[in-house]
Every structure is written in C-alpha cells, then in structure tokens.
Design a protein around this motif. Sequence first.
Motif, short mmCIF file in Angstrom:
data_model
loop_
_atom_site.label_atom_id
_atom_site.label_comp_id
_atom_site.label_asym_id
_atom_site.label_seq_id
_atom_site.Cartn_x
_atom_site.Cartn_y
_atom_site.Cartn_z
N ALA A 1 77.87 62.05 52.40
CA ALA A 1 78.86 62.59 51.53
C ALA A 1 78.02 64.03 50.95
O ALA A 1 78.58 64.96 50.74
N LEU B 1 79.51 67.94 51.17
CA LEU B 1 79.48 68.82 50.04
C LEU B 1 78.77 69.93 50.06
O LEU B 1 79.14 71.01 49.75
N ARG C 1 80.72 72.48 52.48
CA ARG C 1 81.72 73.15 52.08
C ARG C 1 81.48 74.20 51.14
O ARG C 1 81.99 75.15 50.79
N ARG D 1 80.45 60.86 55.15
CA ARG D 1 80.90 62.24 55.44
C ARG D 1 82.80 62.20 55.22
O ARG D 1 83.27 63.19 54.91
N ALA D 2 83.21 61.11 55.41
CA ALA D 2 84.60 60.93 55.42
C ALA D 2 85.05 60.85 53.67
O ALA D 2 86.43 60.89 53.66
N MET D 3 84.02 60.69 52.91
CA MET D 3 84.74 60.43 51.55
C MET D 3 84.92 61.70 50.90
O MET D 3 84.40 62.69 51.22
N ASP D 4 85.85 61.70 49.94
CA ASP D 4 86.23 62.86 49.30
C ASP D 4 85.34 62.83 48.06
O ASP D 4 84.46 61.73 47.79
N LEU D 5 85.21 64.04 47.16
CA LEU D 5 83.93 64.06 46.40
C LEU D 5 84.11 62.99 45.38
O LEU D 5 83.33 62.42 44.81
N GLU D 6 85.70 62.75 44.81
CA GLU D 6 85.69 61.68 43.64
C GLU D 6 85.35 60.58 44.20
O GLU D 6 84.69 59.89 43.38
N ASP D 7 85.67 60.01 45.37
CA ASP D 7 85.10 58.90 45.78
C ASP D 7 83.64 58.60 46.24
O ASP D 7 83.02 57.63 45.88
#
Length: 84
Positions: free
Chosen positions: A24, A28, A31, A67-73
Amino acid sequence: GLYAFADLAQIRGQHERALRLAGASDVLRERLGSVGSFEEELVGDVRGAASSFLDEATAQTLYKEGRAMDLEDAVAYALHQSEG
C-alpha cells in the motif's frame, strides 16, 4: 506513514501485515511521484525482510493485496491492531 506501520509490523513478527502495508505504501509513493524512498533509507527494506519469512508465492500475493488497497482501506488496516 504507511511504511512506518509496515516496519512496526515487521518488528512485531507480523510479516503478512508488513507485506500488505509495504504494498500500500509503495502505491501511494508511486502516485505521489516519489522517486526515492526516505523511509527505506531509515528503516531498511521491509518487503524483503518480511518476504524472507514466507514462501515467495505467499509473499507476492500479500504484497499485491496491499497494492490493491485504496488509501482509506490502507489507513484503516494500518490502524487496526490485530494481525488480520
């Protein structure tokens, strides 16, 4: 911050958690356009260290899950205290 949580998980022997958080964190940084990794220079290669305790396929799967998690998760996962 996510990389620091990955390092903490690694120190605690939570290798699966460390790999997810490292994944994760890497996304980030990509990005945000971060080329280097100040965190890695400070604490070392969390992904490599955590992977050394698991078979390669499992380590890859866990890293990809992170890597598949979004930032909130990812933040929620980092703040959750249990291994899961």
